[in-house]
Design an enzyme around this catalytic site. Structure first.
Site, PDB file in Angstrom:
ATOM      1  CG  HIS A  70      -1.809  -1.213   1.267  1.00 27.48           C
ATOM      2  ND1 HIS A  70      -2.592  -1.628   0.210  1.00 27.48           N
ATOM      3  CD2 HIS A  70      -2.014  -2.122   2.262  1.00 27.48           C
ATOM      4  CE1 HIS A  70      -3.237  -2.725   0.548  1.00 27.48           C
ATOM      5  NE2 HIS A  70      -2.907  -3.048   1.785  1.00 27.48           N
ATOM      6  CB  CYS A  92      -8.752  -5.414   4.491  1.00 30.01           C
ATOM      7  SG  CYS A  92      -8.763  -4.429   2.989  1.00 30.01           S
TER       8      CYS A  92
END
Length: 451
Positions: free
Chosen positions: A10, A42
């Site tokens: 990320h 996630c």
């Protein structure tokens, strides 16, 4: 200018994109140990539970996109050392074994985190799995096809989401956690009591206050059970979700870090070595509730910090605003949002707090339907500054956690929130929004204490 980026999930992906978008002349080299980038871990539970149908959709970028933007992207390349004096790195091509050096003007450390692996007997037993990157997710998904009895170790967000996902896919599920409550970092007992009951009502065995003492194998070396001081739980698949640690061995002793190894950065994402930037799970964040440093590995933090690396790589331009650790969760029909500290965690951050907990409907009772909202506000004693909030309902009220997050960031008091201007329309809320009502309850509490 030559920039080397180590790690590309990320924070790394956001840093590379922003650097090249705003400074096309910068030469960017990316070294990533894995064979993929930008995986949204996630989403693993959503894939297991069938909400997401294609795991490929959990990627939001790829090496080709970064290459087209102008980066030199080296996948399956492991940086083995950093010479901060000579400003160079040593890199191993994990496919060919070739080792080479590369110099930099600026270095970006976005090496992320890794799951904590406790030293428990039998930890290496087959089908005792981690759940962090894409390859691990693939193994979890593969084992889910044949597993019947699943044990989840760890009652944080990832563990709890996996509990529901496996239960919904027809597995016999046990949740084990060493603490006395699930979601201990995020929610206080008024909320976790409700959620624990909902989990148990769906047939999940909840084993709290129990630390795992061993993983036990069958004659084929695959896990057959998990032992705690209070019992033994059958399993043919175990997922470890006990937390994360920063991945910073390369810079140990070379830049300032927290005791747990998380890198400390300034407002512009610079480390104590001003030519080395860091972002994401490898870093400490500035935690606004107590105006200090904390280790809070979240994708939202990583994306923001990585973007700020790109904004500030040439010169300091945009300051980091810090974080409130705002998060949301959907579990068995409940929409849950939290931000900042809770009563349980406040003392850990050196805060003396009081709180109020109330229930109210999100819109007027004369409407055809409405839903109860459970909410809690946490505020600092003496200043009445809002430092945390929790909200939960069968109706989706999670966006209100963002409102509370902004209140914390802007150092608003309970009085500010009690009388702030929110719109009224019976389809959506009451003449006093439920957040107004919550803050007014805090004000009433302070008035009573002052008498």
């Amino acid at each position: 200018m030559k920039v080397i980026v180590i790690g590309c999930t990320h924070a790394g992906t956001s840093a590379v994109k922003t650097i090249l978008k705003e400074n096309p002349s910068v030469e960017v080299s990316v070294f990533e140990r894995n064979d993929n980038i930008s995986f949204l871990s996630c989403g693993i539970a959503m894939y297991v539970g069938g909400v997401v149908k294609d795991a490929a959709g959990l990627f939001y970028s790829n090496p080709e996109e970064l290459t087209q933007m102008g980066a030199s992207v080296k996948m399956e390349h492991n940086v083995t050392s950093i010479d901060t004096e000579a400003k160079k790195v040593v890199v191993e091509n994990m496919t060919t074994g070739e080792v080479f050096e590369e110099t930099y003007d600026k270095l970006v450390n976005t090496t992320g985190s890794w799951p904590i692996i406790p030293p428990i007997p039998g930890i290496k037993t087959k089908n005792v799995l981690l759940c962090k990157n894409y390859n691990q997710a693939q193994e979890v998904i593969k084992q889910n096809q044949t597993a019947k009895k699943v044990v989840i170790v760890g009652g944080g967000y990832i563990g709890i989401e996996l509990v529901e996902a496996f239960e919904q896919s027809g597995k016999q599920v046990t949740l084990i956690d060493g603490l006395d409550r699930i979601l201990n970092k995020y929610l206080d007992p008024e909320f976790t009591d409700v959620l624990e009951s909902a989990i148990e009502e769906h047939g999940v065995k909840v084993a709290l206050n129990q630390a795992v003492t061993s993983f036990n194998a069958d004659e084929n070396g695959s896990v057959k059970s998990v032992t705690t001081p209070k019992g033994e739980y059958e399993a043919d698949l175990v997922i470890l979700c006990v937390g994360f640690r920063p991945n910073n061995e390369l810079l140990k002793g070379k830049v300032d870090m927290m005791p747990n190894g998380a890198i400390l950065v300034d407002d512009y994402m610079r480390t104590s070595d001003k030519d080395i930037y860091a972002a994401g799970d490898s870093c400490a964040v500035h935690y606004n509730p107590n105006n200090g440093s904390a280790y809070i590995p979240l994708a939202t933090n990583a994306v923001r910090m990585g973007t700020l690396v790109g904004k500030n790589i040439i010169e300091p331009k945009i300051k980091y605003r810090g974080t409130q650790s705002t998060s949301g969760l959907y579990l068995y029909g409940y929409n849950i949002g939290s931000t900042g500290v809770n009563v349980n965690s406040a003392s850990h951050f050196g805060l003396e707090v009081r709180s109020v907990f109330i229930k109210d409907n999100y819109r007027p009772e004369f409407m055809p339907t409405t839903e109860e909202v459970m909410m809690k506000l946490v505020y600092e004693v003496g200043t009445n500054r809002i430092v945390g909030g929790q909200i939960m309902s069968k109706y989706d009220v999670t966006a209100s956690a963002n409102t509370l997050s902004l209140a914390i960031q802007n150092k608003m008091t309970i009085e500010d929130l009690a009388y702030v201007d929110f719109f009224f329309q019976p389809y959506f809320d009451r003449p006093w929004n439920y957040l107004n009502i919550l803050a007014q309850a805090a004000c009433d509490q302070e008035d009573q204490l002052a008498k």
